[in-house]
Design an enzyme around this catalytic site. Sequence first.
Site, PDB file in Angstrom:
ATOM      1  N   ASP A 116     -15.855 -35.537  25.787  1.00 47.30           N
ATOM      2  CA  ASP A 116     -14.438 -35.891  25.823  1.00 47.30           C
ATOM      3  C   ASP A 116     -13.661 -35.217  26.953  1.00 47.30           C
ATOM      4  O   ASP A 116     -12.427 -35.154  26.901  1.00 47.30           O
ATOM      5  CB  ASP A 116     -13.782 -35.531  24.486  1.00 47.30           C
ATOM      6  CG  ASP A 116     -14.174 -36.492  23.381  1.00 47.30           C
ATOM      7  OD1 ASP A 116     -14.161 -37.711  23.632  1.00 47.30           O
ATOM      8  OD2 ASP A 116     -14.496 -36.029  22.276  1.00 47.30           O
ATOM      9  N   ASP A 174     -16.310 -45.111  22.785  1.00 47.32           N
ATOM     10  CA  ASP A 174     -15.201 -44.304  23.305  1.00 47.32           C
ATOM     11  C   ASP A 174     -15.541 -43.647  24.641  1.00 47.32           C
ATOM     12  O   ASP A 174     -14.659 -43.376  25.469  1.00 47.32           O
ATOM     13  CB  ASP A 174     -14.831 -43.184  22.325  1.00 47.32           C
ATOM     14  CG  ASP A 174     -14.877 -43.560  20.864  1.00 47.32           C
ATOM     15  OD1 ASP A 174     -15.754 -44.346  20.483  1.00 47.32           O
ATOM     16  OD2 ASP A 174     -14.059 -43.029  20.096  1.00 47.32           O
TER      17      ASP A 174
END
Length: 396
Positions: A116, A174
């Site tokens: 991330d 994602d």
Amino acid sequence: MKSKIVFLLLMAWGAGAHAQTKLSTKQMKALVDESLRFSAKQYKHMMQALPDSLFPRSTNKDGSLMTAKYNWWTAGFYPGSCWYLYEYTKDPAFKQEAEKRQQYLLPDQYRTNTHDLGFLMYCSFGNGLRLVGTPAYKDVLMTSSRSLITRYKPTIKAIRSWDHRGWKCPVIIDNMMNLEMLAWATRNSGDSTFIKIAIDHANTTIKNHFRDDYSSYHVIDYDTTTGQVLAKKTHQGHSDASAWSRGQAWGLYGYTMMYRETKDKKYLDQARHIADYMLNHPRMPKDLVPYYDYDAPEIPNAIRDASAAAVMASALLELSKYTNKAEKKRYWNAGADALASLASPAYRAKEGQNNNFILMHSTGSMPGNSEIDVPLSYADYYFIEALLRYKNWAGK
């Protein structure tokens, strides 16, 4: 007088959202400016309420503000939103707040245990570098990019997402969003390693994440030795076979961005197919704010996900720049309509309420019973981004 007109527009749109009311470009511009001014006011309240060293995440079940530390995956969105509001308002308070908060993110640049880093570092330091050009931000982003590519698995040709949950080597949809920082790293260093890894990851995701109708699986688990697919699962959607709405939006945004960065037409085609899947879906609500999953069995009574709509709106506005005249109009109008729905009283909070988040009615993980029908920091981030995109690109 102007604020009264905008208020009436908001009320009219909110009342007619499910009938897919259309606003003219002039009305949309007024609504966008009003929404940006409101967002700035709301985040001024957020600044005052937010404890030092923490980041806004959501709302707790008791109604209080849910915060996150620097190492939670959403921590970069708040300073990123402050940068966007500084871009709009030129108010130095937003610049100062962004600079203050992102200093707490500095340890993240060295992390090799998360995919991330794009969310954490590019949304914050990337916007800061774009707007104020602080040289140290470039160093932070290069270090973050080098940390991210340590998670690349050559046998799979993809970046590993998680190091937990009992998976062998999970890759989630994602992760497409974190590739933008790698494209930036190649542009700014001349080292093609970063973009090559981003391209490998995007190609592997096209190959394995998408069904024939261009809906996507959330999680693909791989064998790290052979590169073979072991399982196709969900973690936040209704079921392994369903279409989780935010996952669809991540894919749309990710492939639109990859086309921008590479000009490879297969990424444009992929983005178009994903957009058409969403916009043509019989269970897409008329106000273009998706249910948390397109296959949720409780539709039409399923809860919505405003964060999915915000990501989708921002992506559709950009996608419209790269397509032919007919598609350009369709994608632009759909992005604008979703944005107008989010700006309506049905989804946008009142000033000083909603723990000072901008949007209501997002959904984190329905299967995990986590962050259900609450504000989310990334919903606000992509909403502000979409507002700015509309403002900057309307009529061009």
